[in-house]
Design an enzyme around this catalytic site. Sequence first.
Site, short mmCIF file in Angstrom:
data_model
loop_
_atom_site.label_atom_id
_atom_site.label_comp_id
_atom_site.label_asym_id
_atom_site.label_seq_id
_atom_site.Cartn_x
_atom_site.Cartn_y
_atom_site.Cartn_z
CG LEU A 97 -1.99 -1.05 1.30
CD1 LEU A 97 -2.64 -1.09 2.67
CD2 LEU A 97 -3.04 -0.80 0.22
CG PHE A 102 9.74 5.59 11.09
CD1 PHE A 102 10.55 5.58 12.21
CD2 PHE A 102 9.38 6.80 10.55
CE1 PHE A 102 10.99 6.76 12.78
CE2 PHE A 102 9.82 7.99 11.11
CZ PHE A 102 10.63 7.97 12.22
CE LYS A 120 4.14 3.02 10.66
NZ LYS A 120 3.68 4.37 10.94
CG ASP A 220 5.09 14.94 10.52
OD1 ASP A 220 5.22 16.08 10.01
OD2 ASP A 220 5.59 13.91 10.03
#
Length: 659
Positions: A97, A102, A120, A220
């Site tokens: 995706l 990171f 992730k 962020d």
Amino acid sequence: MKDYNIYKNSSTQQPVMQSQLSLALAKQSHSVNTEVSIGKKDEYNDFNDDDDDDDDDDSSCDEKNEESLKDYKPGGYHPAFKGELYKDGRYMVVRKLGWGHFSTVWLAKDELSGKHVALKIVKSDKIYSVAAIDEIKLLTKINEQKGYTHVLNLLDDFVHEGPNGQHIVMVFEVLGENLLALIKKYEHRGLPIPYVKQIAKQLLLGLDFLHRKCGIIHTDIKPENVLMEIGDVEMIVKVVELLDKKKRSMKKLQQQQLSLSRHATDSLENLDYHNNSINMDSSMNDIKNTPISGRPQRIVSRRPRRNTIITNSQPLPSPLSSSNFIEMKNHLLNNNPGMHPLNSPVGNISSASESSTTSSVNISTNSAHSNFYHNGGLSKRQMDSSNIYPKSSSVRAIDATDRSSGLNENTLNAPELLANSLSSFELSESKIDDLSNTMNPSISSLVEEEGVDTQNDDNILHIKIADLGNSCWYDQHYTNSIQTREYRSPEVILGSSWGYSADIWSAACLIFELITGDFLFEPSEGSTYSKEDDHIAQIIELLGTFPTYLLNHSKYATSFFNSKGQLRNIAKLKFWPLKSVLVEKYKVDPQEAKQISDFLQPMLEIDPRKRADAGGLVNHPWLKDTLGMEDVTVDDRILYGDGSDILGWYQEVTGHPKH
Ligand SMILES: Nc1ncnc2c1ncn2[C@@H]1O[C@H](COP(=O)(O)OP(=O)(O)OP(=O)(O)O)[C@@H](O)[C@H]1O
């Protein structure tokens, strides 16, 4: 959250696994080293395929836009691959995706629930694992709060052992593309205002929730970190899979035809060379009568598999926002092909220029998409956007091949282009019209056979705040190096204390960018001044002088300002207030410009203590008519009130036990 003990023993700095976890890891470990993993990748591709051509995604991968191969090393990314199993076989990787510095993020099927999720997979180095553990703590806190939050949901987390080490894996709900993709989709000319309002309202609700309910500062906020929801994930995955399947079978057919035509040529040449007396017609008949079903003849036109572990990112399409997804789907289903999918004031995102005129703000179609202080050139991002739409020739890129194989070019191109477009915004409407003529029946029947429910659309854009990888607690800041340059607040630039209100500054920059397509601030360095100097100068030009509070309470103020409060390195400033910028540069109707600037200006209060809070701004009149969210208000916050009553609003709260 689970107690990841990996890095608790700080004296040894060695991973110390809990025994149960180690056992699980041992069971999960599929690959011993990268080379083995690459070999396995092919194995799994085949396993998950109708044919064995599914490495196309990899071979067409534009590695410039993907993570660096150099980061596939111990401590770095895990070389994930389609078909790879995680957590004792519970999750199976389906496609990539996206990626970040990171991690890489993968669509996976959760065999337990039968649903799709996003994995992730964080780099394995200690610093990334420690950050991931903090991220999981923050996400767990978010999960403990109830209700729809406009913040990404963590579903599960575990450790996966691979050739590059032990990787923390976070399992999320699946979302679509980020807002930068949407900004690019509109060629940096700004989104239709109804969409801006939907995004702005949800973003503020998300921030209010993070700040007041969770005690979390995102730090962020930027377009890349706000993702669009994709509605019925399972339906979309099914449609995308069907298109991929169609694409593969078309390729297979093409290969067979190529193989046959080459075979024909070879045969003819052989016959001609060895035996001139053979009848050419009968030879051709043999070839024509060769069945085209069955396995392709693999001796020809087989591209060698590439020895790469980089895979193309293929975000799932958000129905309302990507390349005519609903329209394509309607075409595929023969479902009201003439009807516009978004019969609403929002208009159709696919035809950007058209839609921008449907909004109540008249955004100039000026093609210079630079920051308004820098009319001169295109920023890097803007230059990138010139690649959004393919050259028209690409539709006909395999003309020559088609002619030699005798296949209809549309038949060959359609599924491939369509499947690609679903994730990369690549089709124009005319191409879709062309495509639909050739592929409707087959896909349509496939969709019917698979029982895909496609009736589940609405026309509200839903977003979620993602990537809490840099987030922190109001009472535990991890670093003062926060925020991406363009979205960085004045207190952070000056090295002053900061808190929740830093997120509000970034949110205002983001919303301005949605409206205009340009950065609000895009500092650059000059021969006599630094980027920071330029950034501060741009802020002053737009918003006025810096308050004495900031000048007196920041580490670096004296580097930028002299004792009179004047900038040391930039003498000439050109003041240009926000409302005038909107009217003069972006041709926004003056009344609308006033409303927008009334809305944004309190978020851009230079003094972080006085900045308006997210909850209060949800109640702003400009957001009153937000499509589908007209009645949404935050009753316990006051419009234009600052957030100074919120603990941690502008500085870290000390003296609490650490999280
Ligand atoms: N839940 C999700 N659903 C779909 N795609 C996602 C999801 N989470 C992340 N992505 C995709 O993966 C990309 C990287 O995710 P994320 O930003 O969380 O990773 P990161 O390694 O922390 O990145 P960064 O360098 O921004 O810190 C996102 O930009 C997005 O395209």
